[in-house]
Write a protein that holds these residues in place. Structure first.
Motif, mmCIF file in Angstrom:
data_model
loop_
_atom_site.group_PDB
_atom_site.id
_atom_site.type_symbol
_atom_site.label_atom_id
_atom_site.label_comp_id
_atom_site.label_asym_id
_atom_site.label_seq_id
_atom_site.Cartn_x
_atom_site.Cartn_y
_atom_site.Cartn_z
ATOM 1 N N ILE A 50 7.094 -4.375 -2.750
ATOM 2 C CA ILE A 50 5.785 -3.938 -3.054
ATOM 3 C C ILE A 50 4.921 -4.236 -1.733
ATOM 4 O O ILE A 50 3.959 -3.550 -1.438
ATOM 5 N N TRP A 51 5.213 -5.330 -1.164
ATOM 6 C CA TRP A 51 4.423 -5.639 0.085
ATOM 7 C C TRP A 51 4.676 -4.741 1.489
ATOM 8 O O TRP A 51 3.913 -4.530 2.218
ATOM 9 N N LEU A 109 14.798 -8.660 -15.790
ATOM 10 C CA LEU A 109 14.840 -9.623 -14.331
ATOM 11 C C LEU A 109 16.152 -10.330 -14.038
ATOM 12 O O LEU A 109 16.845 -10.171 -12.999
ATOM 13 N N ILE A 136 4.884 -16.071 -19.315
ATOM 14 C CA ILE A 136 4.203 -14.955 -19.025
ATOM 15 C C ILE A 136 5.167 -13.554 -19.082
ATOM 16 O O ILE A 136 6.241 -13.721 -18.248
ATOM 17 N N VAL A 152 5.286 -9.135 -18.723
ATOM 18 C CA VAL A 152 4.597 -7.951 -18.569
ATOM 19 C C VAL A 152 5.808 -6.584 -18.861
ATOM 20 O O VAL A 152 6.928 -7.080 -18.350
ATOM 21 N N ASP A 170 4.055 -5.103 -11.590
ATOM 22 C CA ASP A 170 3.562 -5.034 -10.218
ATOM 23 C C ASP A 170 2.365 -3.990 -10.053
ATOM 24 O O ASP A 170 2.091 -3.323 -9.186
ATOM 25 N N SER A 171 1.563 -3.990 -11.047
ATOM 26 C CA SER A 171 0.465 -3.286 -11.128
ATOM 27 C C SER A 171 -1.009 -4.057 -11.504
ATOM 28 O O SER A 171 -1.720 -3.693 -12.439
ATOM 29 N N THR A 172 -0.732 -5.398 -11.227
ATOM 30 C CA THR A 172 -1.774 -6.337 -11.538
ATOM 31 C C THR A 172 -2.103 -7.084 -13.062
ATOM 32 O O THR A 172 -2.887 -7.909 -13.108
ATOM 33 N N GLY A 194 -0.040 -8.823 -14.483
ATOM 34 C CA GLY A 194 0.363 -10.317 -14.449
ATOM 35 C C GLY A 194 -0.563 -11.053 -13.835
ATOM 36 O O GLY A 194 -1.211 -12.123 -14.568
ATOM 37 N N ARG A 195 -1.478 -10.703 -12.894
ATOM 38 C CA ARG A 195 -2.551 -11.318 -12.252
ATOM 39 C C ARG A 195 -3.698 -11.652 -13.468
ATOM 40 O O ARG A 195 -4.208 -12.805 -13.442
ATOM 41 N N HIS A 211 12.575 -15.225 -8.647
ATOM 42 C CA HIS A 211 11.822 -14.077 -8.691
ATOM 43 C C HIS A 211 10.722 -14.258 -7.865
ATOM 44 O O HIS A 211 9.901 -15.034 -7.906
ATOM 45 N N ARG A 215 8.368 -12.160 -6.954
ATOM 46 C CA ARG A 215 7.076 -11.807 -7.359
ATOM 47 C C ARG A 215 6.239 -12.720 -7.950
ATOM 48 O O ARG A 215 5.176 -13.198 -7.742
ATOM 49 N N ALA A 253 5.281 -15.324 -5.674
ATOM 50 C CA ALA A 253 4.031 -15.096 -4.698
ATOM 51 C C ALA A 253 2.792 -15.037 -5.672
ATOM 52 O O ALA A 253 1.694 -15.500 -5.087
ATOM 53 N N TYR A 287 1.938 -16.824 -8.303
ATOM 54 C CA TYR A 287 1.240 -18.121 -8.640
ATOM 55 C C TYR A 287 0.734 -18.640 -7.347
ATOM 56 O O TYR A 287 -0.226 -19.447 -7.465
ATOM 57 N N LYS A 340 -0.406 -17.385 -4.842
ATOM 58 C CA LYS A 340 -1.688 -16.693 -4.337
ATOM 59 C C LYS A 340 -2.861 -17.124 -5.529
ATOM 60 O O LYS A 340 -4.110 -17.075 -4.866
HETATM 61 C C1 LIG Z 1 6.133 -12.234 -13.502
HETATM 62 C C2 LIG Z 1 5.371 -11.239 -13.765
HETATM 63 C C3 LIG Z 1 4.580 -11.725 -15.257
HETATM 64 C C4 LIG Z 1 4.041 -10.486 -12.912
HETATM 65 O O1 LIG Z 1 3.277 -9.470 -13.375
HETATM 66 P P1 LIG Z 1 3.165 -8.248 -12.597
HETATM 67 O O2 LIG Z 1 2.276 -7.401 -13.435
HETATM 68 O O3 LIG Z 1 4.220 -7.722 -12.335
HETATM 69 O O4 LIG Z 1 2.592 -8.906 -11.167
HETATM 70 P P2 LIG Z 1 1.220 -8.407 -10.407
HETATM 71 O O5 LIG Z 1 1.288 -7.164 -10.069
HETATM 72 O O6 LIG Z 1 -0.124 -8.899 -11.430
HETATM 73 O O7 LIG Z 1 1.256 -9.369 -9.246
HETATM 74 C C5 LIG Z 1 2.273 -9.708 -8.448
HETATM 75 C C6 LIG Z 1 1.560 -9.929 -7.162
HETATM 76 O O8 LIG Z 1 2.824 -10.544 -6.255
HETATM 77 C C7 LIG Z 1 2.646 -9.844 -4.963
HETATM 78 N N1 LIG Z 1 4.097 -9.717 -4.649
HETATM 79 C C8 LIG Z 1 5.093 -8.959 -5.200
HETATM 80 N N2 LIG Z 1 6.391 -9.358 -4.610
HETATM 81 C C9 LIG Z 1 6.095 -9.939 -3.805
HETATM 82 C C10 LIG Z 1 6.680 -10.420 -2.583
HETATM 83 N N3 LIG Z 1 8.181 -10.062 -2.574
HETATM 84 N N4 LIG Z 1 6.259 -11.302 -1.654
HETATM 85 C C11 LIG Z 1 4.871 -11.096 -1.625
HETATM 86 N N5 LIG Z 1 4.278 -10.889 -2.568
HETATM 87 C C12 LIG Z 1 4.725 -10.267 -3.690
HETATM 88 C C13 LIG Z 1 1.943 -8.480 -5.399
HETATM 89 O O9 LIG Z 1 1.521 -7.976 -4.097
HETATM 90 C C14 LIG Z 1 0.944 -8.854 -6.211
HETATM 91 O O10 LIG Z 1 -0.177 -9.851 -5.699
HETATM 92 P P3 LIG Z 1 -1.520 -9.353 -5.753
HETATM 93 O O11 LIG Z 1 -1.983 -9.485 -6.947
HETATM 94 O O12 LIG Z 1 -2.220 -10.363 -4.517
HETATM 95 O O13 LIG Z 1 -1.711 -7.825 -5.073
HETATM 96 C C15 LIG Z 1 6.235 -9.813 -14.214
HETATM 97 O O14 LIG Z 1 6.432 -9.333 -13.124
HETATM 98 C C16 LIG Z 1 7.204 -10.126 -15.380
HETATM 99 O O15 LIG Z 1 6.800 -9.836 -16.630
HETATM 100 N N6 LIG Z 1 8.526 -10.466 -14.958
HETATM 101 C C17 LIG Z 1 9.708 -10.885 -15.715
HETATM 102 C C18 LIG Z 1 9.442 -11.928 -16.580
HETATM 103 C C19 LIG Z 1 8.904 -13.330 -15.497
HETATM 104 O O16 LIG Z 1 9.693 -13.535 -14.672
HETATM 105 N N7 LIG Z 1 8.069 -13.934 -15.903
HETATM 106 C C20 LIG Z 1 7.555 -15.186 -15.188
HETATM 107 C C21 LIG Z 1 8.752 -16.280 -15.183
HETATM 108 S S1 LIG Z 1 8.346 -17.423 -14.051
#
Ligand SMILES: CC(C)(COP(=O)(O)OP(=O)(O)OC[C@H]1O[C@@H](n2cnc3c(N)ncnc32)[C@H](O)[C@@H]1OP(=O)(O)O)[C@@H](O)C(=O)NCCC(=O)NCCS
Length: 298
Positions: A3-4, A40, A98, A100, A106-108, A110-111, A137, A139, A142, A144, A146
């Protein structure tokens, strides 16, 4: 592509509608929860935290109906796409699970779901918020970080047959209602706050254990399980609690691997590392003055 590394114009930001969850959301949120974790885990060749969709749905249903938890649901065009939870049973709040929908990750979303529970914790004036992150993971780590969560402790999720060990001078017995104050005293001494709400639940469910040393309670466990925590004045208390457990329930117990005496003892007693996880916190945090096993909720 990561994504980055993607051009900014390719990163889609969606606006989800957030609302409090209700028991009616359990089936859809449970399905998304299971699929998100299963997808995942499969991508990284790890076992899934949930053995089936039914188990994930059961957990989510419990959290959506128990007033000790706050649930928030995200919708896009009227369709549920994710959920998040805040454990409000104690002063320090715990986040998760949490999840999604894989199609809109990866489209905000989760944020937005994270912000919702952090705002909720702030409204309730929780002194701190904690969570346990799946270390593989990138993503979630990163995201959390942030949002202000700091890395506090590496955890080894460990599983295996019952240890069946005793520790000289440390006697383990089932906890009773009369132990509540002692459990809270131990937790406050080690962590600087108690987890009275969780201890009460464990006493009601009959899963609690206490360990006594020199005639007094020196540690307790709400259960040797993924969703339960243990606290001891010393590492010997935690060894005695693990040694007395009839099973390690769920994916395993979470052993702080910097507590090397405990980690090595678990390895010597045939427990195996299933995965590595990370305890993170925002707000109040005291370096523990004792030994402990966090739960998956913190
Ligand atoms: C974890 C999860 C809830 C996050 O939700 P999401 O909608 O995918 O994440 P978002 O798009 O809101 O946010 C991802 C952020 O990480 C950043 N990011 C993603 N991959 C990254 C990487 N490799 N390095 C740095 N930043 C990264 C993105 O740019 C984004 O940041 P931003 O909001 O500042 O742009 C979702 O991916 C999920 O359901 N994963 C599977 C279940 C899981 O892992 N749950 C959590 C267990 S701890």
């Amino acid at each position: 592509m990561l994504i980055w590394a993607r051009p900014v114009e390719e990163v889609t930001n969606v606006h989800a509608k957030l609302r409090p969850g209700s028991p009616d959301d359990a089936v859809e949120c449970g399905r998304i929860c299971y699929e998100a974790f299963a997808t995942l885990a499969a991508a990284h060749s790890f076992p899934c935290d949930f053995p089936s969709a039914d188990v994930a749905t059961g957990l989510v249903a419990m959290m959506l109906s128990d007033p000790g938890f706050y649930g928030v649901v995200a919708e896009i065009d009227g369709q549920v796409v994710g959920s998040n939870f805040l454990d409000e049973r104690n002063a320090v709040a715990g986040v998760g699970p949490i999840t999604v929908d894989s199609n809109v990750q990866d489209s905000t979303v989760g944020r937005q779901l994270m912000r919702a529970v952090m705002d909720r914790a702030a409204e309730r004036q929780a002194p701190g918020v904690r969570l346990v992150q799946t270390a593989y993971h990138n993503r979630s780590l990163a995201l959390y970080a942030k949002l202000g969560f700091e890395i506090r402790e590496p955890l080894a999720c460990m599983q295996g047959p019952p240890v069946g060990a005793t520790v000289d001078g440390y006697a383990v017995r089932p906890a009773t209602g009369a132990d509540l104050d002692d459990c809270n005293r131990v937790c406050r001494a080690v962590h600087g706050h108690d987890r009275a709400g969780e201890v009460r639940d464990a006493l009601d469910q009959g899963t609690g254990l206490v360990v006594e040393h020199e005639g007094r309670v020196s540690g307790y466990s709400t259960g040797l399980a993924f969703f339960a925590h243990s606290v001891g004045e010393t590492v010997e208390d935690i060894k005695a609690l693990i040694g007395a457990a009839e099973q390690l329930a769920g994916p395993g117990i979470l052993v702080p691997s910097r507590d090397y005496a405990l980690f090595r003892w678990c390895l010597e007693h045939r427990l195996r590392v299933v995965q590595v996880m990370t305890l993170m916190s925002a707000g109040m945090y005291h370096e523990p003055a004792g030994s402990y096993l966090p739960s998956i909720l913190y």
